[in-house]
Motif scaffolding. Sequence first.
Motif, PDB file in Angstrom:
ATOM      1  N   ARG A  48       9.211  11.125  -9.825  1.00 25.56           N
ATOM      2  CA  ARG A  48       8.450  10.116  -8.831  1.00 25.56           C
ATOM      3  C   ARG A  48       9.480   9.729  -7.846  1.00 25.56           C
ATOM      4  NH1 ARG A  48      10.150   6.685 -12.605  1.00 25.56           N
ATOM      5  NH2 ARG A  48      10.748   4.570 -11.839  1.00 25.56           N
ATOM      6  N   VAL A  49       8.788   9.224  -6.620  1.00 27.56           N
ATOM      7  CA  VAL A  49       9.795   8.477  -5.724  1.00 27.56           C
ATOM      8  C   VAL A  49       9.192   7.131  -5.502  1.00 27.56           C
ATOM      9  CG1 VAL A  49      10.597  10.291  -4.405  1.00 27.56           C
ATOM     10  CG2 VAL A  49       8.328   9.418  -3.758  1.00 27.56           C
ATOM     11  N   GLU A  50       9.830   5.961  -5.330  1.00 28.75           N
ATOM     12  CA  GLU A  50       9.228   4.756  -5.068  1.00 28.75           C
ATOM     13  C   GLU A  50       9.766   4.302  -3.458  1.00 28.75           C
ATOM     14  OE1 GLU A  50       9.944   1.711  -8.012  1.00 28.75           O
ATOM     15  OE2 GLU A  50       9.193   3.137  -9.582  1.00 28.75           O
ATOM     16  N   ILE A  51       8.654   3.680  -2.611  1.00 29.08           N
ATOM     17  CA  ILE A  51       9.151   3.494  -1.418  1.00 29.08           C
ATOM     18  C   ILE A  51       9.175   1.878  -1.155  1.00 29.08           C
ATOM     19  CG2 ILE A  51       8.362   3.872   1.040  1.00 29.08           C
ATOM     20  CD1 ILE A  51       7.417   6.398   0.299  1.00 29.08           C
ATOM     21  N   LYS A  52      10.178   1.279  -0.881  1.00 25.81           N
ATOM     22  CA  LYS A  52      10.431  -0.133  -0.932  1.00 25.81           C
ATOM     23  C   LYS A  52      10.795  -0.674   0.322  1.00 25.81           C
ATOM     24  CE  LYS A  52      10.894  -0.613  -5.856  1.00 25.81           C
ATOM     25  NZ  LYS A  52      11.901  -0.945  -7.154  1.00 25.81           N
ATOM     26  N   PRO A  53      10.333  -1.824   0.982  1.00 22.79           N
ATOM     27  CA  PRO A  53      10.787  -2.419   2.225  1.00 22.79           C
ATOM     28  C   PRO A  53      12.257  -2.748   2.029  1.00 22.79           C
ATOM     29  CG  PRO A  53       9.261  -3.893   1.214  1.00 22.79           C
ATOM     30  CD  PRO A  53       9.328  -2.663   0.529  1.00 22.79           C
ATOM     31  N   ILE A  54      13.014  -2.642   3.032  1.00 19.75           N
ATOM     32  CA  ILE A  54      14.459  -3.229   3.140  1.00 19.75           C
ATOM     33  C   ILE A  54      14.131  -4.509   4.054  1.00 19.75           C
ATOM     34  CG2 ILE A  54      16.601  -2.921   3.966  1.00 19.75           C
ATOM     35  CD1 ILE A  54      16.254   0.136   3.642  1.00 19.75           C
ATOM     36  N   LYS A  55      14.643  -5.609   3.272  1.00 20.30           N
ATOM     37  CA  LYS A  55      14.511  -6.785   4.083  1.00 20.30           C
ATOM     38  C   LYS A  55      15.689  -7.312   4.898  1.00 20.30           C
ATOM     39  CE  LYS A  55      11.203  -8.426   0.618  1.00 20.30           C
ATOM     40  NZ  LYS A  55      10.871  -9.512  -0.468  1.00 20.30           N
ATOM     41  N   GLU A 103      13.509   5.587  -3.020  1.00 17.59           N
ATOM     42  CA  GLU A 103      14.337   5.851  -4.138  1.00 17.59           C
ATOM     43  C   GLU A 103      13.722   6.931  -5.017  1.00 17.59           C
ATOM     44  OE1 GLU A 103      13.317   2.315  -6.690  1.00 17.59           O
ATOM     45  OE2 GLU A 103      14.529   0.992  -5.338  1.00 17.59           O
ATOM     46  N   GLY A 104      14.585   7.781  -5.467  1.00 18.28           N
ATOM     47  CA  GLY A 104      14.314   8.996  -6.296  1.00 18.28           C
ATOM     48  C   GLY A 104      14.650   8.779  -7.841  1.00 18.28           C
ATOM     49  N   HIS A 105      13.500   9.390  -8.586  1.00 20.81           N
ATOM     50  CA  HIS A 105      13.749   9.137 -10.241  1.00 20.81           C
ATOM     51  C   HIS A 105      13.214  10.500 -10.801  1.00 20.81           C
ATOM     52  CE1 HIS A 105      13.842   4.650  -9.546  1.00 20.81           C
ATOM     53  NE2 HIS A 105      13.100   5.007  -8.539  1.00 20.81           N
ATOM     54  N   THR A 106      13.762  10.634 -12.056  1.00 20.24           N
ATOM     55  CA  THR A 106      13.592  11.828 -12.701  1.00 20.24           C
ATOM     56  C   THR A 106      13.183  11.471 -14.145  1.00 20.24           C
ATOM     57  OG1 THR A 106      15.865  12.171 -13.463  1.00 20.24           O
ATOM     58  CG2 THR A 106      15.399  13.221 -11.366  1.00 20.24           C
ATOM     59  N   LYS A 151       4.962  18.773  -4.609  1.00 18.93           N
ATOM     60  CA  LYS A 151       3.685  19.351  -4.820  1.00 18.93           C
ATOM     61  C   LYS A 151       2.799  19.245  -3.715  1.00 18.93           C
ATOM     62  CE  LYS A 151       3.601  19.906  -9.883  1.00 18.93           C
ATOM     63  NZ  LYS A 151       2.790  19.703 -11.187  1.00 18.93           N
ATOM     64  N   SER A 152       1.984  20.190  -3.594  1.00 21.45           N
ATOM     65  CA  SER A 152       1.232  20.313  -2.284  1.00 21.45           C
ATOM     66  C   SER A 152       0.215  19.271  -2.488  1.00 21.45           C
ATOM     67  CB  SER A 152       0.257  21.731  -2.247  1.00 21.45           C
ATOM     68  OG  SER A 152      -0.076  22.020  -3.467  1.00 21.45           O
ATOM     69  N   VAL A 153      -0.333  18.883  -3.896  1.00 15.40           N
ATOM     70  CA  VAL A 153      -1.197  17.906  -4.061  1.00 15.40           C
ATOM     71  C   VAL A 153      -0.871  16.470  -3.575  1.00 15.40           C
ATOM     72  CG1 VAL A 153      -0.629  17.035  -6.246  1.00 15.40           C
ATOM     73  CG2 VAL A 153      -2.953  16.937  -5.677  1.00 15.40           C
ATOM     74  N   SER A 154       0.533  16.517  -3.320  1.00 22.37           N
ATOM     75  CA  SER A 154       0.990  14.951  -2.882  1.00 22.37           C
ATOM     76  C   SER A 154       0.889  14.822  -1.331  1.00 22.37           C
ATOM     77  CB  SER A 154       2.419  15.042  -3.188  1.00 22.37           C
ATOM     78  OG  SER A 154       2.559  15.158  -4.654  1.00 22.37           O
ATOM     79  N   GLN A 170       0.843  -1.184  -0.156  1.00 24.45           N
ATOM     80  CA  GLN A 170       0.056   0.093   0.017  1.00 24.45           C
ATOM     81  C   GLN A 170       0.925   1.311  -0.077  1.00 24.45           C
ATOM     82  OE1 GLN A 170      -3.245   0.076   3.061  1.00 24.45           O
ATOM     83  NE2 GLN A 170      -3.074  -2.153   2.915  1.00 24.45           N
ATOM     84  N   ILE A 171       2.033   1.320   0.968  1.00 26.19           N
ATOM     85  CA  ILE A 171       2.916   2.367   0.834  1.00 26.19           C
ATOM     86  C   ILE A 171       3.450   2.718  -0.444  1.00 26.19           C
ATOM     87  CG2 ILE A 171       5.003   3.098   1.688  1.00 26.19           C
ATOM     88  CD1 ILE A 171       4.333   1.718   4.465  1.00 26.19           C
ATOM     89  N   ASN A 172       3.806   1.784  -1.359  1.00 25.34           N
ATOM     90  CA  ASN A 172       4.473   1.699  -2.401  1.00 25.34           C
ATOM     91  C   ASN A 172       3.466   2.354  -3.503  1.00 25.34           C
ATOM     92  OD1 ASN A 172       6.619   1.446  -4.299  1.00 25.34           O
ATOM     93  ND2 ASN A 172       5.887  -0.369  -4.996  1.00 25.34           N
ATOM     94  N   LEU A 173       2.275   1.857  -3.495  1.00 23.67           N
ATOM     95  CA  LEU A 173       1.193   2.526  -4.183  1.00 23.67           C
ATOM     96  C   LEU A 173       1.073   4.050  -3.891  1.00 23.67           C
ATOM     97  CD1 LEU A 173      -1.143   2.226  -6.375  1.00 23.67           C
ATOM     98  CD2 LEU A 173      -2.553   1.268  -4.667  1.00 23.67           C
ATOM     99  N   LEU A 174       0.813   4.296  -2.897  1.00 20.91           N
ATOM    100  CA  LEU A 174       0.658   5.600  -2.345  1.00 20.91           C
ATOM    101  C   LEU A 174       1.745   6.292  -2.727  1.00 20.91           C
ATOM    102  CD1 LEU A 174      -1.065   5.076   1.066  1.00 20.91           C
ATOM    103  CD2 LEU A 174      -2.093   6.191  -0.774  1.00 20.91           C
ATOM    104  N   ALA A 175       2.917   6.003  -2.931  1.00 19.94           N
ATOM    105  CA  ALA A 175       4.110   6.747  -3.237  1.00 19.94           C
ATOM    106  C   ALA A 175       4.134   7.210  -4.705  1.00 19.94           C
ATOM    107  CB  ALA A 175       5.408   6.005  -3.194  1.00 19.94           C
ATOM    108  N   THR A 176       3.277   6.389  -5.471  1.00 21.44           N
ATOM    109  CA  THR A 176       3.078   6.958  -7.017  1.00 21.44           C
ATOM    110  C   THR A 176       2.393   8.258  -7.026  1.00 21.44           C
ATOM    111  OG1 THR A 176       1.177   5.355  -7.365  1.00 21.44           O
ATOM    112  CG2 THR A 176       3.134   4.410  -7.714  1.00 21.44           C
TER     113      THR A 176
END
Length: 484
Positions: free
Chosen positions: A477-484, A415-418, A390-393, A372-378
């Motif tokens: 965007r950014v992506e948020i992934k769990p560290i195992k 993770e940061g992306h451009t 952006k304020s909408v985020s 769910q966290i990774n989805l919301l990060a989109t």
Amino acid sequence: MKRIFIFLFTFFLAFHTINSQNISETIIKREDLKLDNSNSWAISAGVSNFIMHGDLRSVGTGNLGNFWNFGGYAYVDKMFNPLLGLELKFNYSKISGGAQYFSDVYEILYLKSTKITNNLFFRGTAYGGELNIIFSFTNLYIANASKWHFTGYFGAGYHQYDSALFERLPNGTDNLLIDFGNNPARNSVYEASSIYLSAQIGLKYRINKRIDIELRPAWYFNYEDHLDAAISNKQDWETYLVTNLGLVIKLGKKKIFTIWGDDGKDKRKPFQIIDSDKDGVIDELDIEPNTPKGVMVYGNGKAIDSDKDGLPDYKDKCPLKFGPESNNGCPIEIDSDKDGVIDSKDLCPDTPGEKDNKGCPKQDKKEQITQQINLLATSIYFDTNRSSIKSVSYSSIDKIIELMKQIPNAKFLIEGHTDNKNTAQYNLILSQKRANAVKDYFIKSGINPNRLATIGYGESRPKYSNENDGGRQLNRRVEIKPIK
């Protein structure tokens, strides 16, 4: 005296402000009197008459009769528009006056055993300059004035004078009592001086295109109390009146002077309130004067964009959902994992799952939350070439924080992306800054920094096409992934 000057100065500012606000619907708009097609400079010279009104007066005096003081003046004017201008004026005049026949007897300071009586008088000369704001009353209220023009002048100035006080003796000779041109008692070796305020009313008559004649009575407030060479406790401030009469020469090669029409041939059109698109904002203030009828707008006339995606609501097929312009303002509906649930509604967009489980496979609570966290990060967006969120985020980010707090032992990689704008090295640094910006917000919201790591990938891992604006926006965007 200082209080009077402060009051007058405050009154002048308030008057100017109020008039500036109230003339918006009555100001004369003349296409033929713009500065690029009219003359705006003028010079003038003439004669003046000075009337003192202090401890001593120029008229209404006692045994010595009235005192008539003549002088001259010259000025240069610059009009900025038909209403407002600036004037630099120079004055020279004889000054004199006597005691009023009805004056009470009272002492004069700095002179021993000397009182205001009917046998006292002063004389001297004064010269100086002033700076005035010009305000055209005629052009404020009259649409076509070709012969007469009514103007106000308000300003301040400085002058020097050599006033001397005399006593008329019974034998007809004059006895010098004090000389402000050379007055050791006042520690003044040279001529006395003072600043002053003025309020003047000018009435001009247009003789021809080049010459006007002007009558201008003026009221002056002198800061010092020794213009009439008499200082007393009864009256600690002085005023004087000056009447000016002279010729005005309008400079320039154009046929029209800024404050005049041209013998009635140049029609002055009253200001018109025009609202072409009928949105309630007049065209002069409307940055989008041609919005379609019925479209809701902001105070500046710009069409409302509720979801702040750059596409106004009347063009946006999804006005309450942030989406790229290339998709008509709607979120791009992609089903990355081909499980029948589009990514915007899929809590596990990269993993095939069940529709009744919002696109996620059956799994434990921790895995569900991380997906769910990774989805919301989109839904975290950035402006081009910037790391500010952006304020909408922020609504999505706050939901992520709530989910992270439900699994306090889990660690995450941000993770940061451009997109592919700018160089690869620049984008790598920018992506790291974006990841750090999200991390900093998490930490401020109570997430332990030991649970968070960041990395920037720049443009190396695009998720969408960089060939159009919509795809590039989604790649920022950014992506948020769990560290195992």
